[in-house]
Design an enzyme around this catalytic site. Structure first.
Site, PDB file in Angstrom:
ATOM      1  N   CYS A   1      56.680 -20.367  99.430  1.00 17.96           N
ATOM      2  CA  CYS A   1      57.706 -19.373  99.103  1.00 17.96           C
ATOM      3  C   CYS A   1      57.606 -18.171 100.039  1.00 17.96           C
ATOM      4  O   CYS A   1      57.747 -18.328 101.236  1.00 17.96           O
ATOM      5  CB  CYS A   1      57.637 -18.968  97.631  1.00 17.96           C
TER       6      CYS A   1
ATOM      7  N   HIS B   1      58.530 -24.030  95.163  1.00 19.36           N
ATOM      8  CA  HIS B   1      57.322 -23.764  94.364  1.00 19.36           C
ATOM      9  C   HIS B   1      56.696 -25.087  93.941  1.00 19.36           C
ATOM     10  O   HIS B   1      57.083 -25.668  92.925  1.00 19.36           O
ATOM     11  CB  HIS B   1      57.683 -22.924  93.140  1.00 19.36           C
TER      12      HIS B   1
ATOM     13  N   GLU C   1      53.974 -25.696  92.556  1.00 13.99           N
ATOM     14  CA  GLU C   1      53.227 -25.666  91.298  1.00 13.99           C
ATOM     15  C   GLU C   1      54.113 -25.938  90.088  1.00 13.99           C
ATOM     16  O   GLU C   1      53.613 -26.316  89.038  1.00 13.99           O
ATOM     17  CB  GLU C   1      52.486 -24.337  91.164  1.00 13.99           C
TER      18      GLU C   1
END
Lengths: 257, 179
Positions: B61, B161, B163
């Site tokens: 990001c 992202h 995650e």
């Protein structure tokens, strides 16, 4: 292609899902972490956990739950319910929430939206708007409500949605209290006006009763995401089936299997 | 952090140069605004440390954007690991900026996408993007094609992202850890 999102909402009290769930394959249907993990595995695009506990002890239980959800699931999740300060948001984000949703506290103190977006970034600040179409001295109007839709405010919904965006909200969660619980479909006209005016995503909530309602809210309603609770909990709509149905009707969705 | 717990990695969170230089791998994540994040890197001296690292480095990001040369977000000079400028998405009627939600990536050419299905969906939240360039190793399309992932030598980066990008994101993290 950017996809339309399907978002199950879990109401949580003392760390457990309430409003009833009906999943025979879960060890404990009330366990909010297990239920969230199951929705994630089914292809839900995001989850919302709403804390409906009112007590201080419940608050710390919720933060512990947020931590366990973050450790378990690998999709974004938003938390809301009773958030009224920078400190509240900080605790929830540190526990692992990706976004927070504020509602009554934004109506009481609109500057809170500016403060939170400056401190944490717009991308994690969702402003929830509960709205009802009611008789006012100026005729029928869409008006913002608080206290679970019971208390009318003097804010008109459409300008309020624009104001919260200008103050730094990253996303709007629009719940039509007129449609909520009816299973007659989302409030398409209002959702379409608000989403058409907004440069941030709009999550439509309230009224979903069948798969066609999601098609309608993504087309006529111009929504970016559709949220529902009991129809998922009671398995009236199965998420993989819903996504396949939407894909077959050319709505861009994330198919995971 | 929790994403690393989920894949069983051992990690520490630090801005200490020695700890960073001696790590097996370095992850440089981030959310926020470019000029503030860059000012923080300058204050800690990490803006000069990161480009000289020899182990695999993964920026995500805003971390990816800071590894580029320049960002239009508040006219920020960045670290210049990737010789490309980050630009704001052009205003386009009917298409919202930020680009927020799940979108598919394609044209992979990086070890980080090993075992990833074609057109994997990953989760984006951003208003600025690096155009497709010689370092692009995965592409995404919103308003126009842009770099979803960049790679140059030991430097890897993703605009999305990982995650919170479901099993696809987890696979990318595992691939990075296996480098």
């Amino acid at each position: 292609m950017l996809t339309k999102r399907i978002i199950p909402c879990l109401d949580v009290k003392e760390g457990r899902t309430v409003k009833g769930v009906n999943f025979v394959n879960l060890r404990d249907a009330g366990d909010a972490v297990e239920l969230g993990a199951m929705y994630a595995a089914q292809g839900a695009d995001e989850l919302v956990y709403l804390d409906i506990t009112a007590t201080v002890e419940g608050r710390s239980t919720f933060i512990d739950l947020v931590r366990r959800v973050a450790q378990t699931i690998n999709i974004p999740f938003t938390v809301g319910g009773g958030i009224s300060s920078v400190a509240d948001v900080s605790a929830l984000l540190h526990a692992g929430a990706d976004k927070v949703s504020i509602n009554s506290s934004a109506v009481r103190n609109p500057d809170l939206i500016n403060e939170l977006s400056l401190e944490f970034g717009s991308q994690c600040i969702v402003v929830a708007i509960d709205t009802r179409y009611i008789e006012t001295p100026n005729g029928m109007q869409h008006m913002v409500h608080t206290h679970g839709g019971r208390k009318a405010t003097d804010l008109q919904t459409i300008p309020w949605a624009k104001e919260v965006e200008e103050r730094g909200a990253g996303e709007l969660l629009l719940t039509s209290m007129d449609a909520d619980g009816t299973k007659n479909g989302f409030s398409l006209e209002l959702t379409s006006i608000i989403s058409g005016n907004a440069n941030i995503p709009v999550i439509a909530s309230g009224g979903a009763g069948n798969m066609e309602h999601f098609f309608d809210v993504f087309t006529a309603g111009k929504a970016d995401a559709g949220l529902a609770a009991s129809i998922f909990h009671f398995r009236e709509i199965d998420i993989p089936e819903l996504k396949q149905y939407l894909a077959d009707k050319d709505i861009p969705v994330r198919l995971t299997r | 952090m929790y994403a690393l717990d989920r894949v069983g990695a051992t990690y520490l969170y630090t801005d200490d140069e020695h700890e960073i230089r001696t790590a097996d791998k370095v992850i440089f994540p981030g959310v926020g605004e470019a000029s503030t994040a860059m000012a923080y890197l300058k204050k800690t001296g990490l803006d000069l440390v990161i480009p000289t690292l020899k182990q695999p480095v993964f920026g995500t990001c805003i971390g990816m954007q800071l590894m580029c040369r320049y960002s239009e977000e508040n006219n920020t000079d960045c670290m210049g690991i990737f010789d490309v400028d980050v630009k704001r998405f052009p205003a386009t009627p009917g298409l919202k900026v930020p680009h927020m939600g799940w979108n598919n990536i394609f044209n992979y050419s990086t070890p980080l996408t090993t075992q990833l299905p074609d057109n994997a969906y990953v989760y984006f939240v951003h208003s600025y993007a690096a155009p497709v360039c010689e370092y692009t190793v995965a592409t995404c399309d919103y308003i126009q094609p842009f770099s979803a992932m960049l790679q140059k030598d030991n430097f890897y980066a993703a605009q999305f992202h990982c995650e919170i990008s479901g099993n696809a994101g987890q696979q990318i993290i595992e691939n990075f850890l296996k480098l």
